[in-house]
Design a protein around this motif. Structure first.
Motif, PDB file in Angstrom:
ATOM      1  N   SER A   1       0.688  -1.170   0.157  1.00 57.74           N
ATOM      2  CA  SER A   1      -0.042  -0.064  -0.005  1.00 57.74           C
ATOM      3  C   SER A   1       0.598   1.180  -0.045  1.00 57.74           C
ATOM      4  CB  SER A   1      -1.042   0.112   1.300  1.00 57.74           C
ATOM      5  OG  SER A   1      -0.295   0.389   2.282  1.00 57.74           O
TER       6      SER A   1
ATOM      7  N   PRO B   1       5.538   3.266   7.836  1.00 59.66           N
ATOM      8  CA  PRO B   1       5.985   2.379   6.892  1.00 59.66           C
ATOM      9  C   PRO B   1       6.092   3.177   5.595  1.00 59.66           C
ATOM     10  CG  PRO B   1       3.574   2.266   7.624  1.00 59.66           C
ATOM     11  CD  PRO B   1       4.134   3.366   8.188  1.00 59.66           C
TER      12      PRO B   1
ATOM     13  N   ASN C   1      -4.146  -0.428 -10.119  1.00 61.10           N
ATOM     14  CA  ASN C   1      -3.268  -0.269  -9.209  1.00 61.10           C
ATOM     15  C   ASN C   1      -2.068   0.561  -9.477  1.00 61.10           C
ATOM     16  OD1 ASN C   1      -0.656  -1.403  -7.467  1.00 61.10           O
ATOM     17  ND2 ASN C   1      -2.286  -1.016  -6.001  1.00 61.10           N
TER      18      ASN C   1
ATOM     19  N   GLU D   1     -13.099   8.008   2.176  1.00 64.92           N
ATOM     20  CA  GLU D   1     -11.605   7.147   2.377  1.00 64.92           C
ATOM     21  C   GLU D   1     -11.428   6.326   3.571  1.00 64.92           C
ATOM     22  OE1 GLU D   1      -8.549   9.643   1.393  1.00 64.92           O
ATOM     23  OE2 GLU D   1      -7.022   8.645   2.273  1.00 64.92           O
TER      24      GLU D   1
ATOM     25  N   ARG E   1      -8.998   3.288   6.128  1.00 61.79           N
ATOM     26  CA  ARG E   1      -7.601   2.518   6.035  1.00 61.79           C
ATOM     27  C   ARG E   1      -7.733   1.403   6.814  1.00 61.79           C
ATOM     28  NH1 ARG E   1      -5.841   6.237   3.392  1.00 61.79           N
ATOM     29  NH2 ARG E   1      -4.013   7.431   3.578  1.00 61.79           N
TER      30      ARG E   1
ATOM     31  N   ARG F   1      -3.295  -3.252   9.211  1.00 60.01           N
ATOM     32  CA  ARG F   1      -2.954  -4.669   9.339  1.00 60.01           C
ATOM     33  C   ARG F   1      -2.048  -4.920  10.341  1.00 60.01           C
ATOM     34  NH1 ARG F   1      -1.617  -5.713   3.107  1.00 60.01           N
ATOM     35  NH2 ARG F   1      -0.772  -3.829   3.297  1.00 60.01           N
TER      36      ARG F   1
ATOM     37  N   PRO G   1       1.959  -2.238   5.910  1.00 62.03           N
ATOM     38  CA  PRO G   1       1.407  -0.810   5.870  1.00 62.03           C
ATOM     39  C   PRO G   1      -0.003  -0.947   5.837  1.00 62.03           C
ATOM     40  CG  PRO G   1       2.798  -1.615   4.019  1.00 62.03           C
ATOM     41  CD  PRO G   1       2.820  -2.510   4.924  1.00 62.03           C
ATOM     42  N   PRO G   2      -0.701   0.105   6.264  1.00 67.96           N
ATOM     43  CA  PRO G   2      -2.312  -0.187   5.926  1.00 67.96           C
ATOM     44  C   PRO G   2      -2.569  -0.056   4.718  1.00 67.96           C
ATOM     45  CG  PRO G   2      -1.300   2.186   6.708  1.00 67.96           C
ATOM     46  CD  PRO G   2      -0.066   1.390   6.719  1.00 67.96           C
ATOM     47  N   LEU G   3      -3.953  -0.672   4.508  1.00 69.66           N
ATOM     48  CA  LEU G   3      -4.476  -0.806   3.049  1.00 69.66           C
ATOM     49  C   LEU G   3      -5.698   0.455   3.001  1.00 69.66           C
ATOM     50  CD1 LEU G   3      -4.095  -3.454   1.397  1.00 69.66           C
ATOM     51  CD2 LEU G   3      -6.192  -4.326   2.252  1.00 69.66           C
ATOM     52  N   ARG G   4      -5.506   0.927   1.792  1.00 68.96           N
ATOM     53  CA  ARG G   4      -6.253   2.169   1.672  1.00 68.96           C
ATOM     54  C   ARG G   4      -7.562   1.414   0.747  1.00 68.96           C
ATOM     55  NH1 ARG G   4      -5.676   7.930  -1.563  1.00 68.96           N
ATOM     56  NH2 ARG G   4      -7.948   8.120  -1.548  1.00 68.96           N
TER      57      ARG G   4
ATOM     58  N   ASP H   1     -11.356   2.653  -0.781  1.00 69.97           N
ATOM     59  CA  ASP H   1     -12.200   3.889  -0.775  1.00 69.97           C
ATOM     60  C   ASP H   1     -13.739   3.409  -1.242  1.00 69.97           C
ATOM     61  OD1 ASP H   1     -10.542   6.636  -1.406  1.00 69.97           O
ATOM     62  OD2 ASP H   1      -9.451   4.908  -1.562  1.00 69.97           O
ATOM     63  N   TRP H   2     -14.725   4.031  -0.706  1.00 75.15           N
ATOM     64  CA  TRP H   2     -15.849   3.534  -0.655  1.00 75.15           C
ATOM     65  C   TRP H   2     -16.950   4.655  -1.551  1.00 75.15           C
ATOM     66  CZ3 TRP H   2     -16.988  -1.310   1.531  1.00 75.15           C
ATOM     67  CH2 TRP H   2     -15.873  -1.844   2.434  1.00 75.15           C
TER      68      TRP H   2
ATOM     69  N   GLU I   1      -6.919  -0.177  -2.880  1.00 77.40           N
ATOM     70  CA  GLU I   1      -5.526   0.281  -3.268  1.00 77.40           C
ATOM     71  C   GLU I   1      -5.547   0.574  -4.510  1.00 77.40           C
ATOM     72  OE1 GLU I   1      -2.476   0.711  -1.758  1.00 77.40           O
ATOM     73  OE2 GLU I   1      -3.565   0.292  -0.157  1.00 77.40           O
TER      74      GLU I   1
END
Lengths: 270, 219
Positions: free
Chosen positions: A10, A143, A239, B147, B149, B152, B157-160, B162-163, B180
């Motif tokens: 990410s 990160p 992506n 948006e 996050r 994890r 790293p956090p996962l992005r 969006d809805w 992502e």
């Protein structure tokens, strides 16, 4: 599937202003840029798949190799090495990638990310014992964002060109395959100071590590897909575009136009 | 819930019809009674997404439920907060208008099954991730991007995510999920278009039948 795997990781920054200009060090990398431009006649938005028959063949080949070699290897790895060890391997390999990521952040004008990458590398290489432990996270570093030269070219405005499935390495584009060569053979410092066998072992371990960590994601994608080849291609290209645009994924006209259509009137037949 | 009969005599439950009719009914009742619209339970798209996230995590952490019950609850939450009829039609794109009514109906029902199954199963790999709403931005008169996050474990790293939320009749519904940078609607459109190009609409429905059958044996 290493290329795809790297893309699944990410980004943490978002909401940056769109369309800011980036100084392109064209003088330094002029020949590479020219080569990439020559290879990519299509504009960035219109990445097609003219090589689909060839790509599907390589894709199937990769799945066979995966089933025969990578999947069993990752299962043996999972069985033989306990989780803290696998974590250490992952950290160590990630730390080795830091110089390439650092250079690309600089080339993209991402000073803050370059700083994070450099700081993490210095702390993890020393206190983290050659990168085995992610000590930087313990002391509060954010990160790291991944970066590569294909992405750098994209940030500079070079289109992806045709979608390309690489043997073993998986989804790419003509531009990104060129970027891979630059990252691996020019930017990466380790081949200059170690033997070829060591580098081969490193790349092999990277494949197994990537298969172990991202295999479940790919398996999920396959289970939910009607056409796995297209699912992987679509996910990879979207992506990639988001990581190059860096202004959030929802800001392009082609995407918005999908949602302008209104079907509400022609479904009332019940 | 409406019950309709397809050409081969099977009776199917038209949940899309139920949803639209209840919305209309409630809006009409609200208008008549001069009351606020009952579906506007959440004040904003952000609150709507936060509530879904909380409910999903609540289900995943509920130790009184076994895995199958958790999947069912997840599917229900997804189904009731997503405008699956619209998503299905957007995914089919220009092919929607050329499909027959029977094809449209079967396609929407298969799409609903496959999508809720797939999403619920993906969510069920839960290991304690947390969910954070980051902010929102308006995309059009009707649509807002929220948006989030997903944080994890083990320093990943956090996962992005969006809805895309559409507001209609005073209520909100999910119409796309972008993880992502990868949009569910765009991905599904690409897949569906590829299958239709090679095998036509009947080939698509056949592939989806097989896929939904597989989904059931997995469960």
């Amino acid at each position: 599937m290493r290329r795809f795997d790297e893309q699944v990781r990410s980004r943490t920054q978002a909401g940056r202003p769109a369309g800011r200009s980036r100084p392109a060090p064209v003088l330094l990398l002029g020949p590479i840029l020219a080569l990439s431009l020559a290879l990519s006649p299509a504009p960035a938005a219109a990445v097609g798949d003219p090589l689909e028959p060839l790509n599907r063949g390589i894709f199937e080949f990769n799945r066979i190799v995966d089933g025969l070699v990578l999947e069993p290897a990752s299962q043996i790895y999972e069985f033989a090495v306990p989780e803290p060890g696998r974590r250490g391997v992952s950290n160590f390999l990630g730390n080795l990638r830091a110089p390439v990521i650092f250079i690309n952040h600089l080339l993209q004008g991402e000073r803050e990310q370059a700083g994070i990458t450099l700081g993490r590398f210095m702390i993890n290489s020393t206190m983290g014992i050659f990168g085995i432990f992610d000590f930087a996270t313990v002391v509060g570093f954010e990160p790291r964002e991944e970066a590569d030269f294909g992405q750098t070219l994209g940030v500079w405005g070079v289109g992806g060109g045709a979608y390309l499935v690489l043997p073993i390495l998986g989804p790419s584009t003509i531009r990104d395959a060129g970027g891979l060569v630059v990252d691996g053979f020019i930017f990466d410092p380790w081949p200059y100071v170690s033997e070829t066998e060591t580098q081969l072992a490193r790349r092999g371990t990277e494949l197994v590590d990537a298969r172990y960590r991202f295999g479940p994601t790919l398996d999920d994608l396959e289970v939910g897909s009607l056409d796995f080849y297209v699912a992987v291609r679509s996910a990879f290209l979207q992506n990639r575009a988001a990581r190059i645009a860096k202004n959030g994924p929802m800001r392009n006209e082609a995407y918005e136009s999908i949602f302008e259509e209104d079907f509400d009137d022609d479904f009332d037949d019940e | 819930m409406t019950i309709s009969t397809t050409s081969d005599g099977r009776r199917t439950l038209g949940r899309g019809g139920w949803r639209r009719r209840s919305v209309l009914g409630m809006a009409l009742a609200a208008a008549l009674l001069q009351l606020p619209r009952p579906l506007a339970a959440q004040s904003s798209p952000e609150a709507f997404v936060a509530e879904i996230g909380d409910r999903v995590i609540e289900i995943l952490q509920d130790d009184s439920k076994n895995d199958a019950e958790k999947l069912d609850s997840l599917k229900f939450v997804l189904d009731s907060h997503t405008d699956l009829d619209l998503v299905a039609r957007l995914v089919l794109g220009r092919h929607w208008r050329t499909a027959s009514k029977d094809e449209q109906r079967e396609y929407v029902e298969l799409f609903r099954q496959i999508l809720t199954n797939t999403m619920a199963e993906r969510m069920s790999d839960y290991e304690g991730q947390t969910f954070e709403v980051f902010g929102s931005s308006e995309l059009s008169e009707r649509d807002t991007a929220v948006e989030t996050r997903i944080h994890r474990l083990r320093g990943a790293p956090p996962l992005r995510v969006d809805w895309r939320i559409r507001e209609s009749d005073g209520g909100f519904a999910i119409i796309d999920v972008i993880a992502e940078g990868v949009s569910l609607v765009v991905s599904q459109r690409n897949e569906v278009a590829s299958v239709i190009d090679r095998e036509g609409m009947s080939g698509l429905i056949e592939t989806m039948r097989e896929r939904s059958g597989e989904g059931e044996t997995v469960l």
